[in-house]
Motif scaffolding. Structure first.
Motif, short mmCIF file in Angstrom:
data_model
loop_
_atom_site.label_atom_id
_atom_site.label_comp_id
_atom_site.label_asym_id
_atom_site.label_seq_id
_atom_site.Cartn_x
_atom_site.Cartn_y
_atom_site.Cartn_z
N THR A 142 51.09 38.26 52.17
CA THR A 142 51.93 37.83 51.03
C THR A 142 51.40 38.43 49.74
N ILE A 143 50.10 38.40 49.57
CA ILE A 143 49.47 38.97 48.37
C ILE A 143 49.61 40.49 48.37
N GLU A 144 49.40 41.09 49.51
CA GLU A 144 49.55 42.55 49.61
C GLU A 144 50.96 42.98 49.24
N ALA A 145 51.96 42.26 49.80
CA ALA A 145 53.35 42.62 49.54
C ALA A 145 53.73 42.41 48.08
N ALA A 146 53.26 41.30 47.50
CA ALA A 146 53.57 41.02 46.09
C ALA A 146 52.93 42.06 45.17
N ALA A 147 51.70 42.43 45.46
CA ALA A 147 51.03 43.46 44.65
C ALA A 147 51.78 44.79 44.76
N ALA A 148 52.26 45.12 45.95
CA ALA A 148 53.00 46.37 46.14
C ALA A 148 54.31 46.37 45.37
N LEU A 149 54.89 45.19 45.16
CA LEU A 149 56.13 45.08 44.38
C LEU A 149 55.88 45.04 42.87
N GLY A 150 54.62 45.03 42.47
CA GLY A 150 54.29 45.00 41.05
C GLY A 150 54.30 43.62 40.44
N VAL A 151 54.22 42.59 41.29
CA VAL A 151 54.20 41.22 40.77
C VAL A 151 52.93 40.96 39.98
N GLY A 152 51.82 41.51 40.43
CA GLY A 152 50.55 41.29 39.76
C GLY A 152 49.46 42.11 40.39
N SER A 153 48.22 41.79 40.01
CA SER A 153 47.04 42.56 40.43
C SER A 153 46.15 41.70 41.32
N ARG A 154 45.58 42.31 42.34
CA ARG A 154 44.60 41.62 43.17
C ARG A 154 43.20 41.67 42.55
N GLU A 155 43.06 42.44 41.51
CA GLU A 155 41.79 42.51 40.77
C GLU A 155 41.82 41.46 39.67
N TYR A 156 40.72 40.70 39.55
CA TYR A 156 40.69 39.64 38.54
C TYR A 156 39.27 39.39 38.06
N GLU A 157 39.18 38.75 36.91
CA GLU A 157 37.92 38.25 36.39
C GLU A 157 37.98 36.72 36.42
N LEU A 158 37.04 36.10 37.11
CA LEU A 158 37.02 34.64 37.22
C LEU A 158 36.23 34.08 36.05
N ILE A 159 36.86 33.26 35.24
CA ILE A 159 36.25 32.72 34.02
C ILE A 159 36.10 31.21 34.21
N THR A 160 34.85 30.76 34.23
CA THR A 160 34.57 29.34 34.45
C THR A 160 34.61 28.58 33.13
N LEU A 161 35.37 27.51 33.11
CA LEU A 161 35.44 26.68 31.91
C LEU A 161 34.24 25.75 31.86
#
Length: 310
Positions: A291-310
């Motif tokens: 699901t994530i692979e397909a969404a990324a391929a459609l340009g929905v978003g990026s699988r790369e992220y920065e995790l920011i802890t509150l």
């Protein structure tokens, strides 16, 4: 939870290969309370304006692990939003508006907000940018009544998709119960036994297409929150879900649903809780990451992220 610090150190390991170079911000708190839900919403720096819809799952029964009104109530009240849902495709406690409203009342959602069953008065077809599998996304017609969407998803397992997170919550959740949900599941007859419903790659790709349709509809006026609590291998659409074995992890938010769901998967894999095994088995047996692979391929978003802890 005792394991979340380790998870934060290891989050990039399971799915780091092949990601893009434009990381999205994903915010994290290990505290799961109404107050922390408000904080993680505010961390996004985007105020919900206009007519606000808050998309949740109302849960198939009181014995599932849907997000309770006492957790989401403060946020819903602050934004002045309506809770929105659609009826289900399968026969159950929410398959028609009358029974769905009864379930909503029993769960206590009417006590915190107006609840709008978006397909109560029919459906609306919205464009699908990549129509490899579906020509349009048939959603509840009341979606046209809203300017802004807050997508609050319960992250957990799913019988067909492996896991359910932010994208599943709008891909299937905003689809109307008569046609929309059936076409997302790629099924022509919802009365067929569950084992005859398509799963794996086809389902993942139609979910990605329909999620993108909803995202394109709202444009920049949408935010995403995942709650990693009571993570059963079963979805809240099950009448009786299996008891969770993995301990609660926290709440995450982002403006990017692909990054958000990816971060949740990574935290599951990186957890030192031995109870994670059943959920991982469910995810992998359905190839849920597709699901994530397909969404990324459609340009929905990026699988790369920065995790920011509150």
């Amino acid at each position: 939870m005792k394991h979340y610090l380790l998870a934060l150190c290891l989050w990039a390991l399971p799915f780091s290969v092949g990601r893009s170079q434009n990381p999205a911000n994903v915010y994290f708190t290990s505290e799961i309370t109404a107050e922390s839900l408000l904080r993680i919403y505010h961390s996004l720096g985007m105020e919900a304006t206009g007519r606000v819809a808050v998309k949740i799952s109302t849960g198939e029964s009181s014995r599932t692990y849907y997000l309770r009104p006492e957790l989401i109530g403060s946020l819903v009240r602050e934004v002045g939003g309506n809770i929105v849902e659609c009826n289900t495709a399968y026969t159950g406690n929410r398959s028609n508006t009358e029974s769905h409203r009864r379930a909503i009342a029993e769960r206590g959602f009417n006590d915190i907000a107006t609840v709008d069953i978006m397909d109560e008065d029919g459906s609306l077809d919205i464009p699908v940018a990549d129509n490899t599998h579906i020509q349009f996304d048939r959603v509840g017609s009341h979606i046209a009544n809203y300017d802004f969407l807050i997508n609050i998803a319960h992250f957990k397992g799913h019988a067909m998709g492996g896991f359910g997170g932010s994208m599943k919550n709008i891909a299937i959740g905003c689809a109307d119960g008569r046609i929309g949900k059936a076409q997302v599941h790629a099924i022509d007859d919802v009365s067929k036994p569950w084992d005859q419903w398509p799963a794996k790659e086809r389902l993942m790709e139609t979910m990605a297409e329909s999620a993108k349709a909803v995202i394109d509809y709202f444009g920049k006026h949408i935010v995403y929150i995942n709650v990693m609590k009571n993570m059963s291998v079963d979805c809240d659409c099950c009448a009786v879900a299996e008891d969770p074995k993995l301990g609660d992890i926290g709440i995450l938010s982002s403006l990017d649903p692909v990054a958000l769901d990816q971060a949740c998967l990574d935290l599951v894999y990186a957890s030192d809780d031995p109870g994670k095994g059943d959920l991982i088995k469910r995810i992998e047996s359905r190839n849920g990451v597709h699901t994530i692979e397909a969404a990324a391929a459609l340009g929905v978003g990026s699988r790369e992220y920065e995790l920011i802890t509150l």
